[in-house]
Design a protein around this motif. Sequence first.
Motif, PDB file in Angstrom:
ATOM      1  N   TYR A 522      -3.521 -14.276  -4.763  1.00 52.76           N
ATOM      2  CA  TYR A 522      -3.739 -12.856  -5.010  1.00 52.76           C
ATOM      3  C   TYR A 522      -3.266 -12.019  -3.818  1.00 52.76           C
ATOM      4  O   TYR A 522      -2.585 -11.009  -3.986  1.00 52.76           O
ATOM      5  CB  TYR A 522      -5.209 -12.599  -5.296  1.00 52.76           C
ATOM      6  CG  TYR A 522      -5.572 -11.137  -5.359  1.00 52.76           C
ATOM      7  CD1 TYR A 522      -5.212 -10.359  -6.439  1.00 52.76           C
ATOM      8  CD2 TYR A 522      -6.271 -10.533  -4.316  1.00 52.76           C
ATOM      9  CE1 TYR A 522      -5.534  -9.010  -6.499  1.00 52.76           C
ATOM     10  CE2 TYR A 522      -6.603  -9.194  -4.360  1.00 52.76           C
ATOM     11  CZ  TYR A 522      -6.233  -8.444  -5.452  1.00 52.76           C
ATOM     12  OH  TYR A 522      -6.545  -7.108  -5.504  1.00 52.76           O
ATOM     13  N   ILE A 523      -3.605 -12.456  -2.603  1.00 54.33           N
ATOM     14  CA  ILE A 523      -3.173 -11.742  -1.403  1.00 54.33           C
ATOM     15  C   ILE A 523      -1.656 -11.806  -1.264  1.00 54.33           C
ATOM     16  O   ILE A 523      -1.000 -10.815  -0.898  1.00 54.33           O
ATOM     17  CB  ILE A 523      -3.875 -12.329  -0.161  1.00 54.33           C
ATOM     18  CG1 ILE A 523      -5.376 -12.039  -0.223  1.00 54.33           C
ATOM     19  CG2 ILE A 523      -3.281 -11.766   1.117  1.00 54.33           C
ATOM     20  CD1 ILE A 523      -6.169 -12.700   0.884  1.00 54.33           C
ATOM     21  N   CYS A 524      -1.061 -12.961  -1.575  1.00 55.09           N
ATOM     22  CA  CYS A 524       0.400 -13.087  -1.513  1.00 55.09           C
ATOM     23  C   CYS A 524       1.084 -12.101  -2.456  1.00 55.09           C
ATOM     24  O   CYS A 524       2.070 -11.448  -2.081  1.00 55.09           O
ATOM     25  CB  CYS A 524       0.819 -14.515  -1.854  1.00 55.09           C
ATOM     26  SG  CYS A 524       0.385 -15.743  -0.606  1.00 55.09           S
ATOM     27  N   ARG A 525       0.569 -11.998  -3.651  1.00 54.43           N
ATOM     28  CA  ARG A 525       1.181 -11.073  -4.603  1.00 54.43           C
ATOM     29  C   ARG A 525       1.018  -9.623  -4.146  1.00 54.43           C
ATOM     30  O   ARG A 525       1.935  -8.813  -4.244  1.00 54.43           O
ATOM     31  CB  ARG A 525       0.557 -11.245  -5.988  1.00 54.43           C
ATOM     32  CG  ARG A 525       1.243 -10.424  -7.069  1.00 54.43           C
ATOM     33  CD  ARG A 525       0.489 -10.437  -8.356  1.00 54.43           C
ATOM     34  NE  ARG A 525      -0.818  -9.800  -8.184  1.00 54.43           N
ATOM     35  CZ  ARG A 525      -1.688  -9.619  -9.180  1.00 54.43           C
ATOM     36  NH1 ARG A 525      -1.406 -10.067 -10.381  1.00 54.43           N
ATOM     37  NH2 ARG A 525      -2.851  -9.036  -8.961  1.00 54.43           N
ATOM     38  N   GLU A 526      -0.169  -9.287  -3.610  1.00 52.88           N
ATOM     39  CA  GLU A 526      -0.385  -7.926  -3.135  1.00 52.88           C
ATOM     40  C   GLU A 526       0.552  -7.597  -1.976  1.00 52.88           C
ATOM     41  O   GLU A 526       1.105  -6.489  -1.901  1.00 52.88           O
ATOM     42  CB  GLU A 526      -1.853  -7.767  -2.696  1.00 52.88           C
ATOM     43  CG  GLU A 526      -2.855  -7.828  -3.831  1.00 52.88           C
ATOM     44  CD  GLU A 526      -2.783  -6.611  -4.721  1.00 52.88           C
ATOM     45  OE1 GLU A 526      -2.531  -5.512  -4.192  1.00 52.88           O
ATOM     46  OE2 GLU A 526      -2.951  -6.746  -5.945  1.00 52.88           O
ATOM     47  N   LEU A 527       0.753  -8.538  -1.067  1.00 56.13           N
ATOM     48  CA  LEU A 527       1.662  -8.304   0.052  1.00 56.13           C
ATOM     49  C   LEU A 527       3.099  -8.120  -0.431  1.00 56.13           C
ATOM     50  O   LEU A 527       3.836  -7.263   0.077  1.00 56.13           O
ATOM     51  CB  LEU A 527       1.579  -9.464   1.049  1.00 56.13           C
ATOM     52  CG  LEU A 527       0.290  -9.560   1.871  1.00 56.13           C
ATOM     53  CD1 LEU A 527       0.281 -10.847   2.698  1.00 56.13           C
ATOM     54  CD2 LEU A 527       0.134  -8.360   2.785  1.00 56.13           C
ATOM     55  N   CYS A 528       3.508  -8.915  -1.397  1.00 60.01           N
ATOM     56  CA  CYS A 528       4.867  -8.780  -1.933  1.00 60.01           C
ATOM     57  C   CYS A 528       5.054  -7.435  -2.628  1.00 60.01           C
ATOM     58  O   CYS A 528       6.056  -6.741  -2.414  1.00 60.01           O
ATOM     59  CB  CYS A 528       5.169  -9.921  -2.904  1.00 60.01           C
ATOM     60  SG  CYS A 528       5.360 -11.537  -2.121  1.00 60.01           S
ATOM     61  N   GLU A 529       4.103  -7.059  -3.452  1.00 57.79           N
ATOM     62  CA  GLU A 529       4.229  -5.805  -4.183  1.00 57.79           C
ATOM     63  C   GLU A 529       4.195  -4.616  -3.238  1.00 57.79           C
ATOM     64  O   GLU A 529       4.780  -3.569  -3.521  1.00 57.79           O
ATOM     65  CB  GLU A 529       3.110  -5.694  -5.222  1.00 57.79           C
ATOM     66  CG  GLU A 529       3.256  -6.687  -6.364  1.00 57.79           C
ATOM     67  CD  GLU A 529       2.149  -6.558  -7.389  1.00 57.79           C
ATOM     68  OE1 GLU A 529       1.177  -5.796  -7.109  1.00 57.79           O
ATOM     69  OE2 GLU A 529       2.233  -7.212  -8.440  1.00 57.79           O
ATOM     70  N   ARG A 530       3.496  -4.764  -2.102  1.00 57.81           N
ATOM     71  CA  ARG A 530       3.463  -3.682  -1.129  1.00 57.81           C
ATOM     72  C   ARG A 530       4.849  -3.383  -0.570  1.00 57.81           C
ATOM     73  O   ARG A 530       5.165  -2.247  -0.201  1.00 57.81           O
ATOM     74  CB  ARG A 530       2.502  -4.057  -0.008  1.00 57.81           C
ATOM     75  CG  ARG A 530       2.282  -2.966   1.025  1.00 57.81           C
ATOM     76  CD  ARG A 530       1.267  -3.416   2.050  1.00 57.81           C
ATOM     77  NE  ARG A 530       1.082  -2.425   3.083  1.00 57.81           N
ATOM     78  CZ  ARG A 530       0.313  -2.604   4.149  1.00 57.81           C
ATOM     79  NH1 ARG A 530      -0.330  -3.740   4.290  1.00 57.81           N
ATOM     80  NH2 ARG A 530       0.197  -1.663   5.061  1.00 57.81           N
ATOM     81  N   HIS A 531       5.702  -4.403  -0.521  1.00 62.13           N
ATOM     82  CA  HIS A 531       7.064  -4.227  -0.017  1.00 62.13           C
ATOM     83  C   HIS A 531       8.093  -4.099  -1.150  1.00 62.13           C
ATOM     84  O   HIS A 531       9.301  -4.213  -0.921  1.00 62.13           O
ATOM     85  CB  HIS A 531       7.452  -5.413   0.881  1.00 62.13           C
ATOM     86  CG  HIS A 531       6.661  -5.489   2.148  1.00 62.13           C
ATOM     87  ND1 HIS A 531       5.402  -6.052   2.206  1.00 62.13           N
ATOM     88  CD2 HIS A 531       6.925  -5.044   3.409  1.00 62.13           C
ATOM     89  CE1 HIS A 531       4.938  -5.988   3.447  1.00 62.13           C
ATOM     90  NE2 HIS A 531       5.842  -5.379   4.195  1.00 62.13           N
ATOM     91  N   GLY A 532       7.625  -3.892  -2.374  1.00 59.71           N
ATOM     92  CA  GLY A 532       8.533  -3.733  -3.505  1.00 59.71           C
ATOM     93  C   GLY A 532       9.055  -5.029  -4.070  1.00 59.71           C
ATOM     94  O   GLY A 532       9.977  -5.023  -4.888  1.00 59.71           O
ATOM     95  N   ALA A 533       8.488  -6.171  -3.648  1.00 58.62           N
ATOM     96  CA  ALA A 533       8.940  -7.475  -4.141  1.00 58.62           C
ATOM     97  C   ALA A 533       7.995  -7.966  -5.244  1.00 58.62           C
ATOM     98  O   ALA A 533       6.916  -7.414  -5.469  1.00 58.62           O
ATOM     99  CB  ALA A 533       8.987  -8.486  -2.998  1.00 58.62           C
ATOM    100  N   ALA A 534       8.408  -9.014  -5.935  1.00 63.97           N
ATOM    101  CA  ALA A 534       7.605  -9.610  -7.009  1.00 63.97           C
ATOM    102  C   ALA A 534       7.436 -11.096  -6.735  1.00 63.97           C
ATOM    103  O   ALA A 534       8.379 -11.772  -6.298  1.00 63.97           O
ATOM    104  CB  ALA A 534       8.276  -9.399  -8.363  1.00 63.97           C
ATOM    105  N   LEU A 535       6.241 -11.597  -7.014  1.00 62.81           N
ATOM    106  CA  LEU A 535       5.930 -13.017  -6.857  1.00 62.81           C
ATOM    107  C   LEU A 535       5.640 -13.590  -8.235  1.00 62.81           C
ATOM    108  O   LEU A 535       4.799 -13.061  -8.965  1.00 62.81           O
ATOM    109  CB  LEU A 535       4.731 -13.210  -5.924  1.00 62.81           C
ATOM    110  CG  LEU A 535       4.247 -14.646  -5.707  1.00 62.81           C
ATOM    111  CD1 LEU A 535       5.334 -15.498  -5.063  1.00 62.81           C
ATOM    112  CD2 LEU A 535       2.980 -14.666  -4.851  1.00 62.81           C
TER     113      LEU A 535
END
Length: 579
Positions: A522-535
């Motif tokens: 969950y934290i990994c996905r939130e960090l990715c989405e914060r930078h405009g990326a998708a996991l």
Amino acid sequence: MPNPLPEHSWFGPVALEPAPEPPEGTQEFSRLWQAFMTARLTLGLVLVVLQAGLYVAGSAQSRSLMAICVAYFLGTLATRMFVRPRHLGQAFNRAWGVLIGLDIAVFSGLQWLQGNNLNYTPLFALPVLLSSVLGSLRLALGTAAGISMLLLGGTYWMHSDAPGEATPAFVQAALAGAGYFLIALLANQLASRLASEGQRARLSQLAATVQRQVNELVIESLPDGVLIVDAQGIVRAANPAARLLLGSAQSQLRTTMFDLKSDPAWQALLHLTRLSMGSGRAQQAEITIHHAGSGPRRVLVRTSLAAPQGIAQDSLCVLFLQDQRELEARLRTEKLASMGRLSTAVAHEIRNPLAAIAQANALLDEDITDARHKKLTGMVSQNAKRLEKIVDDILNVSRVRGNDPALLAQHIHWHEQVHRIASDWAQQTGHLAQLEIKASPEALSVRFDADHLRQVLVNLLDNAQRYASKRAASIQVESDCNAKVAHVTVWSDGAPMDASVQRHLFEPFFSSESRSSGLGLYICRELCERHGAALSYHRSTQDMAGRPTEGNAFSITLPLTENTGTDDNTEAPWQTSLY
């Protein structure tokens, strides 16, 4: 061609505004056109046969009548074969002349040349009908007026020598003209009414078709299953969610209907359908669908009766299926999310006492020499570190939701950073033999915080190591890019995940292990989405020891913007130590 005047067109009623005309190639207009052309051709053939019979019998005195009838038959035949359907419009144009003008000329010639043997005036009803149905009201009345003038003029010409005997003939011509006016008006009104009804029927059919398609799309996309079953237990329709819940290979054949009686696992559904149809009321029950070789599936079923759609049609029962596991999972996620907010507050309060316990245990460990006591202080230290990690995970959830512009503005060398993080992880954890790194040699600069990328990749590598085998290249990290996106994939040869685990993979506080906080992905996905990326997660095949091997893959996809730069002429300094 649109009607510019406030009169009737064939597909619209008489009104103050012009009625819309359909395209000339519509099926209704084409059928009507062909019917009139066939009627004219038949009439031409009848006239030819009639004149031939009269000529053979010696009753006909002139060959001109035969020539006119033959010419008319050939003209109607050519019109039937070569003239395409078209509207006659508002005025006397070429189309009017080819059709109606020809009819009026032929019938007038027959009427004036026949003497007193036959009366051809009833035939003038055909051109009046043609102009009424295929043209406008103005054209129909104009045609009726023209025919009336011809009849009156012909009567005057034929009785110019004996005016006293012309009165009955004038009365007959006037009555015939009045009849043609009535035919024009009534035929136009009837055609208008039928055309309006046809147009409304087409619009209603179109609306029903659109509504049916929308309903099908909505039902197809519903997360809950929908079954339509008849009185015999035959499933007439089922959406993808229902077929998935039924779980049988037969139910997966979307192009065919299937019978609920064919599978013992569906007997409860069949019983509930019959109970609902027998009582005439909606039913609700929780049933269990259990197929051999798979676990039981608890489903909440609600029924609703649909009225028959026509005479002698069967009643239908609509079944709504809801997976209880999905419902319970959603409730559990909501409950855990609420608990997470409380846990964040509690974690702040736990952190300071936990640090004091860890520090006191470290000081105590320095002063004791007994092996048994050393073992106890080691257990305290190990569990304190575990609690500290859980606290950090809980606090990280709130941290990643914030937006720090300074972090979002940082640039890193994408492939170089991925290679460095993966190499550091392998050296620190001692899994150099298991890890294989495939990084692109291209120097790519992107906006992504280095610490956040490290946190995401380390978490994904830890998860991969937990489920991967011990063989060489059982964990692979691959980074590449194209003109639009940059990719990083962490792959392992672990076993496939259960479908229920995949659906909740990135939800907070969801974990398949009892010792995990369920916050890592969950934290990994939130960090990715914060930078405009998708996991994302998917199964993929990679080459492992020369053999294609299927495994689990987690991919980070970062769209490239105008601020992203590449330098094809720059050699990355880490390329000499990739593997």
